[in-house]
Scaffold this motif. Structure first.
Motif, mmCIF file in Angstrom:
data_model
loop_
_atom_site.group_PDB
_atom_site.id
_atom_site.type_symbol
_atom_site.label_atom_id
_atom_site.label_comp_id
_atom_site.label_asym_id
_atom_site.label_seq_id
_atom_site.Cartn_x
_atom_site.Cartn_y
_atom_site.Cartn_z
ATOM 1 N N LEU A 1 -2.967 21.778 2.169
ATOM 2 C CA LEU A 1 -1.762 22.449 2.039
ATOM 3 C C LEU A 1 -1.539 23.765 1.809
ATOM 4 N N LYS A 2 -2.442 24.261 1.044
ATOM 5 C CA LYS A 2 -2.656 25.664 0.789
ATOM 6 C C LYS A 2 -2.890 26.559 2.005
ATOM 7 N N VAL B 1 6.503 31.475 -9.576
ATOM 8 C CA VAL B 1 7.203 30.906 -8.546
ATOM 9 C C VAL B 1 8.353 30.304 -8.780
ATOM 10 N N THR B 2 8.550 29.637 -9.821
ATOM 11 C CA THR B 2 9.843 29.079 -10.287
ATOM 12 C C THR B 2 10.717 30.211 -10.633
ATOM 13 N N LEU B 3 10.447 31.336 -11.534
ATOM 14 C CA LEU B 3 11.132 32.391 -11.503
ATOM 15 C C LEU B 3 11.662 32.865 -10.409
ATOM 16 N N GLN C 1 10.813 24.472 -0.213
ATOM 17 C CA GLN C 1 10.272 23.050 0.025
ATOM 18 C C GLN C 1 8.900 22.890 -0.065
ATOM 19 N N LYS C 2 8.026 23.598 0.591
ATOM 20 C CA LYS C 2 6.675 23.646 0.831
ATOM 21 C C LYS C 2 5.990 23.915 -0.503
ATOM 22 N N LEU C 3 6.482 24.851 -1.137
ATOM 23 C CA LEU C 3 5.830 25.128 -2.490
ATOM 24 C C LEU C 3 6.135 24.096 -3.647
ATOM 25 N N GLU C 4 7.157 23.404 -3.385
ATOM 26 C CA GLU C 4 7.444 22.377 -4.406
ATOM 27 C C GLU C 4 6.501 21.092 -4.254
ATOM 28 N N LEU D 1 -0.246 19.260 -6.830
ATOM 29 C CA LEU D 1 -1.209 19.848 -7.744
ATOM 30 C C LEU D 1 -0.982 19.397 -9.188
ATOM 31 N N ARG D 2 -0.023 19.062 -9.542
ATOM 32 C CA ARG D 2 0.275 18.622 -10.938
ATOM 33 C C ARG D 2 -0.508 17.115 -10.912
#
Lengths: 157, 130
Positions: free
Chosen positions: A13-14, A46-48, A134-137, A143-144
């Protein structure tokens, strides 16, 4: 077995995010700042970013609504430019390459005072922003699931 | 301004309206063990500088609403109390006229965003050698 499959998915994915031009080297720089003291640093930043950038996009949308109802003045485009620069700045800081590129184009059209091109360019900014989100979520969710012991290798180059 | 012995760690005031960039610059500075205070505007920076005399360096974004980093730089350099504090400007745009304008106004350095740990080490290292 499942763990290593998921880890492979994380790596894949990365890799796609980089190969497809969504992220650049700056994302790796963020990963290098992640450590035991801040194990979720990248996801937090990234969330920020998405919190701030969504707010900025809303401000730009409001600015367009006002502009479309009245005669344009040069300072209106200057104001738009200021908002775009802020969005571009934070895009740079997380390595959001496509968002940054669209912001650069948008900023150029603001300098030209070209409302039509500004509008179209802004739609591209919003599109790339939504896709990246979308992709990073998806990436961080995976990852989690992989878990902290795998994160170090999942975050590697 | 608080003077400090060469080699001592600094108290850096980081000014940026972007929470992402504030987080990033603070993390970069803290990873070099410097003490960091972050604010989100030039106005708040000036308020803090009026209250705390131990700031050794200011690092500020250029593009901020209400007061740009350049305007903050000018106010610092116009103040007899604050003018000795080194100011570093950050921007995501490489605009030579902007860079020259800031350097002529007394900025110590101009960093292009995204700021890297090597930039922070270089700038802080130079300040600490003064």
């Amino acid at each position: 077995m499942e763990g290593s499959n998921m880890q492979r998915q994380v790596v894949y994915l990365k890799k796609c995010l980089f190969d497809q031009g969504y992220l650049d080297e700056q994302f790796h720089q963020l990963e290098e700042l992640q450590d035991d003291v801040s194990p979720n640093f990248v996801e937090e930043v990234v969330t920020l970013f998405f919190r701030d950038s969504s707010r900025l996009i809303g401000i730009i949308e409001q600015a367009f609504k006002i502009l479309l109802c009245r005669q344009k003045h040069p300072q209106d485009f200057h104001r738009l430019r200021t908002h775009v620069e802020r969005l571009k700045g934070s895009s740079c800081s997380i390595g959001a390459l496509k968002v940054k590129s669209e912001c650069t184009l948008f900023g150029g059209y603001c300098d030209e005072g070209n409302m039509d091109r500004c509008l179209r360019s802004f739609q591209n900014v919003k599109r790339e922003h939504a896709i990246l989100r979308q992709k990073l979520e998806a990436y961080f969710q995976l990852l989690r699931q992989v878990g902290p012991s795998e994160k170090a290798s999942g975050s590697g180059n | 301004m608080s003077s400090f012995a060469a080699g001592e760690l600094m108290h850096v005031l980081a000014v940026d309206d972007s929470s992402v960039d504030r987080t990033l610059i603070a993390t970069l500075l803290r990873s070099s063990k410097h003490r960091v205070t972050t604010v989100d505007s030039g106005k708040r920076a000036l308020e803090l500088l009026g209250l705390e005399s131990d700031v050794n360096m200011i690092i500020t974004d250029y593009w901020m609403p209400e007061m740009t980093g350049y305007e903050l730089l000018k106010k610092v350099k116009e103040s007899s109390v604050l003018r000795q504090i080194p100011v570093v400007i950050m921007s995501s745009e490489n605009v030579p006229t902007r860079i020259n304008k800031c350097l002529e106004e007394g900025a110590e350095d101009f960093l292009l965003k995204p700021v890297r740990s090597s930039d922070v080490r270089r700038v802080c290292g130079r300040m600490m050698m003064r």
